[in-house]
Design a protein around this motif. Structure first.
Motif, PDB file in Angstrom:
ATOM      1  N   LEU A   1       0.841  -1.191   0.000  1.00  0.00           N
ATOM      2  CA  LEU A   1       0.000   0.000   0.000  1.00  0.00           C
ATOM      3  C   LEU A   1       0.880   1.245   0.000  1.00  0.00           C
ATOM      4  CD1 LEU A   1      -2.753   1.496   0.418  1.00  0.00           C
ATOM      5  CD2 LEU A   1      -2.348   1.262   2.885  1.00  0.00           C
ATOM      6  N   ASN A   2       0.579   2.188  -0.879  1.00  0.00           N
ATOM      7  CA  ASN A   2       1.260   3.483  -0.880  1.00  0.00           C
ATOM      8  C   ASN A   2       0.600   4.331   0.205  1.00  0.00           C
ATOM      9  OD1 ASN A   2       2.121   6.143  -1.389  1.00  0.00           O
ATOM     10  ND2 ASN A   2       2.418   5.705  -3.568  1.00  0.00           N
ATOM     11  N   ARG A   3       1.171   4.290   1.385  1.00  0.00           N
ATOM     12  CA  ARG A   3       0.521   4.902   2.547  1.00  0.00           C
ATOM     13  C   ARG A   3       0.408   6.419   2.419  1.00  0.00           C
ATOM     14  NH1 ARG A   3      -0.374   1.189   6.349  1.00  0.00           N
ATOM     15  NH2 ARG A   3       0.737  -0.787   6.143  1.00  0.00           N
ATOM     16  N   GLU A   4       1.428   7.045   1.882  1.00  0.00           N
ATOM     17  CA  GLU A   4       1.384   8.499   1.734  1.00  0.00           C
ATOM     18  C   GLU A   4       0.298   8.911   0.752  1.00  0.00           C
ATOM     19  OE1 GLU A   4       2.238  12.505   2.301  1.00  0.00           O
ATOM     20  OE2 GLU A   4       2.674  10.723   3.492  1.00  0.00           O
ATOM     21  N   GLN A   5       0.215   8.196  -0.367  1.00  0.00           N
ATOM     22  CA  GLN A   5      -0.828   8.482  -1.353  1.00  0.00           C
ATOM     23  C   GLN A   5      -2.221   8.272  -0.742  1.00  0.00           C
ATOM     24  OE1 GLN A   5      -0.232   9.648  -4.348  1.00  0.00           O
ATOM     25  NE2 GLN A   5      -2.278   9.587  -5.244  1.00  0.00           N
ATOM     26  N   MET A   6      -2.369   7.192   0.028  1.00  0.00           N
ATOM     27  CA  MET A   6      -3.666   6.919   0.649  1.00  0.00           C
ATOM     28  C   MET A   6      -3.999   7.960   1.713  1.00  0.00           C
ATOM     29  SD  MET A   6      -6.374   5.068   0.658  1.00  0.00           S
ATOM     30  CE  MET A   6      -5.965   3.559  -0.259  1.00  0.00           C
ATOM     31  N   ARG A   7      -2.997   8.377   2.470  1.00  0.00           N
ATOM     32  CA  ARG A   7      -3.230   9.396   3.498  1.00  0.00           C
ATOM     33  C   ARG A   7      -3.749  10.686   2.870  1.00  0.00           C
ATOM     34  NH1 ARG A   7      -0.996  13.695   5.663  1.00  0.00           N
ATOM     35  NH2 ARG A   7       0.771  13.668   4.229  1.00  0.00           N
ATOM     36  N   LEU A   8      -3.138  11.103   1.776  1.00  0.00           N
ATOM     37  CA  LEU A   8      -3.576  12.321   1.084  1.00  0.00           C
ATOM     38  C   LEU A   8      -4.982  12.143   0.512  1.00  0.00           C
ATOM     39  CD1 LEU A   8      -0.253  13.189  -0.791  1.00  0.00           C
ATOM     40  CD2 LEU A   8      -1.236  14.409   1.163  1.00  0.00           C
ATOM     41  N   HIS A   9      -5.263  10.972  -0.011  1.00  0.00           N
ATOM     42  CA  HIS A   9      -6.567  10.697  -0.617  1.00  0.00           C
ATOM     43  C   HIS A   9      -7.663  10.713   0.448  1.00  0.00           C
ATOM     44  CE1 HIS A   9      -9.447   9.247  -3.491  1.00  0.00           C
ATOM     45  NE2 HIS A   9      -9.621   8.091  -2.864  1.00  0.00           N
ATOM     46  N   VAL A  10      -7.382  10.093   1.591  1.00  0.00           N
ATOM     47  CA  VAL A  10      -8.377  10.042   2.668  1.00  0.00           C
ATOM     48  C   VAL A  10      -8.639  11.446   3.214  1.00  0.00           C
ATOM     49  CG1 VAL A  10      -8.731   9.256   5.058  1.00  0.00           C
ATOM     50  CG2 VAL A  10      -7.960   7.643   3.301  1.00  0.00           C
ATOM     51  N   PHE A  11      -7.586  12.257   3.265  1.00  0.00           N
ATOM     52  CA  PHE A  11      -7.733  13.623   3.777  1.00  0.00           C
ATOM     53  C   PHE A  11      -8.707  14.426   2.922  1.00  0.00           C
ATOM     54  CE2 PHE A  11      -6.407  18.100   4.100  1.00  0.00           C
ATOM     55  CZ  PHE A  11      -6.504  18.281   5.462  1.00  0.00           C
ATOM     56  N   SER A  12      -8.638  14.234   1.613  1.00  0.00           N
ATOM     57  CA  SER A  12      -9.504  15.003   0.709  1.00  0.00           C
ATOM     58  C   SER A  12     -10.810  14.277   0.375  1.00  0.00           C
ATOM     59  CB  SER A  12      -8.752  15.314  -0.593  1.00  0.00           C
ATOM     60  OG  SER A  12      -8.371  14.111  -1.242  1.00  0.00           O
ATOM     61  N   ASN A  13     -10.874  12.990   0.708  1.00  0.00           N
ATOM     62  CA  ASN A  13     -12.055  12.193   0.370  1.00  0.00           C
ATOM     63  C   ASN A  13     -12.357  11.255   1.537  1.00  0.00           C
ATOM     64  OD1 ASN A  13     -14.049  10.657  -0.768  1.00  0.00           O
ATOM     65  ND2 ASN A  13     -12.737   9.640  -2.262  1.00  0.00           N
ATOM     66  N   PRO A  14     -13.093  11.730   2.557  1.00  0.00           N
ATOM     67  CA  PRO A  14     -13.335  10.933   3.765  1.00  0.00           C
ATOM     68  C   PRO A  14     -13.956   9.565   3.488  1.00  0.00           C
ATOM     69  CG  PRO A  14     -14.022  13.208   4.104  1.00  0.00           C
ATOM     70  CD  PRO A  14     -13.677  13.071   2.646  1.00  0.00           C
ATOM     71  N   GLN A  15     -14.695   9.435   2.399  1.00  0.00           N
ATOM     72  CA  GLN A  15     -15.326   8.147   2.074  1.00  0.00           C
ATOM     73  C   GLN A  15     -14.277   7.068   1.797  1.00  0.00           C
ATOM     74  OE1 GLN A  15     -17.842   8.280  -1.379  1.00  0.00           O
ATOM     75  NE2 GLN A  15     -18.515   6.161  -1.186  1.00  0.00           N
ATOM     76  N   ALA A  16     -13.098   7.493   1.384  1.00  0.00           N
ATOM     77  CA  ALA A  16     -12.041   6.531   1.053  1.00  0.00           C
ATOM     78  C   ALA A  16     -11.605   5.728   2.278  1.00  0.00           C
ATOM     79  CB  ALA A  16     -10.845   7.259   0.450  1.00  0.00           C
ATOM     80  N   LYS A  17     -11.668   6.342   3.451  1.00  0.00           N
ATOM     81  CA  LYS A  17     -11.293   5.634   4.678  1.00  0.00           C
ATOM     82  C   LYS A  17     -12.234   4.445   4.897  1.00  0.00           C
ATOM     83  CE  LYS A  17     -10.311   6.462   9.598  1.00  0.00           C
ATOM     84  NZ  LYS A  17     -11.311   5.628  10.281  1.00  0.00           N
ATOM     85  N   ALA A  18     -13.519   4.679   4.722  1.00  0.00           N
ATOM     86  CA  ALA A  18     -14.494   3.597   4.881  1.00  0.00           C
ATOM     87  C   ALA A  18     -14.292   2.520   3.817  1.00  0.00           C
ATOM     88  CB  ALA A  18     -15.909   4.154   4.810  1.00  0.00           C
TER      89      ALA A  18
END
Length: 203
Positions: free
Chosen positions: A68-85
Motif C-alpha cells: 500500500l502506498n501509505r502516503e498516497q492513501m493518506r492524502l486521498h483520505v484527507f480530501s475524500n473521507p469516504q475513502a477511509k471507509a
C-alpha cells in the motif's frame, strides 16, 4: 481434558505501554494476537488486501514492490473521507479472519490465555461480547505525549492529534474490567504488576 482458553482484550492509548504489557503477559504463557501487526501485514508487499486495493483505488495506491502506498492513501483520505471507509471495508474483514484463525490455532494448541491486543477495541462495538475481560493500560495524557515524542521524534502537537483520533481516556476506562496504571514507574515495577495480575487471566 483441554479447557477453553481465557480470552483477554488488551487496549490502551498511544504511549500507554500496551505493547510492553502484551510482551510481559506472553512471558507468563499467554498467546498474543496483535491486531495492528495483522492489519499492517494485509497491506504490506504481497499482502492479502493488495489485489482489492488495486481494484478499488488504482495503481497509484500500490508501490512498485506491491505494498500500500501509505502516503498516497493518506492524502486521498484527507480530501475524500469516504475513502477511509472503503479501505476499512477491504482490510477489516481480512484482519478479522486472521484473528479468528490465530485464536483457533492457539486454542487447539492448549493455550491457557489468549490476549487480543486491539488498539481500537473500545471503538469497535463487537469486541466486548467476545471477551471474558478487558484490560486497559492507562497513563496520563502528559505521559503519553512525552513517551511518544521521545521514542518517535514526532512533535507534541502531532501526538495530541493522534490521541484525539482515538477513544478518549475516560471512554477507555469506562470499558475496562481491569485497569493497569502505567504512570511514573519503571519496567521492573510494571513487570511485577503484570506478574501479580497474571493469575486472574488463567496464567
Amino acid at each position: 481434558m483441554r479447557t477453553t482458553p481465557f480470552t483477554l482484550g488488551l487496549t490502551g492509548g498511544i504511549g500507554s505501554g500496551k505493547s510492553t504489557v502484551a510482551q510481559m503477559l506472553a512471558t507468563h504463557g499467554a498467546a498474543v494476537i496483535d491486531a495492528d501487526a495483522i492489519s499492517r501485514s494485509t497491506t504490506a508487499a504481497g499482502g492479502a488486501a493488495i489485489p482489492q486495493i488495486l481494484a478499488q483505488f488504482g495503481a497509484a495506491f500500490v508501490t512498485a514492490d506491491g505494498a500500500l502506498n501509505r502516503e498516497q492513501m493518506r492524502l486521498h483520505v484527507f480530501s475524500n473521507p469516504q475513502a477511509k471507509a472503503q479501505l476499512e471495508a477491504i482490510v477489516h474483514p481480512l484482519v478479522g479472519q486472521q484473528i479468528a484463525d490465530q485464536a483457533q490455532a492457539h486454542s487447539a494448541a492448549g493455550k491457557a490465555c489468549i490476549v487480543f491486543d486491539i488498539p481500537l477495541l473500545v471503538e469497535s462495538g463487537h469486541w466486548r461480547k467476545r471477551l471474558q475481560r478487558v484490560l486497559v493500560v492507562d497513563c496520563s495524557e502528559a505521559t503519553q505525549v512525552s513517551r511518544v515524542t521521545a521514542r518517535s521524534g514526532l512533535p507534541a502537537d502531532q501526538v495530541r492529534h493522534i490521541m484525539a483520533a482515538q477513544a478518549s481516556r475516560s471512554r477507555r476506562l469506562a470499558a475496562a474490567d481491569t485497569v493497569l496504571c502505567n504512570d511514573g514507574m519503571g519496567l521492573p515495577a510494571l513487570a511485577e504488576m503484570v506478574r501479580q495480575m497474571a493469575p486472574q487471566f488463567g496464567l
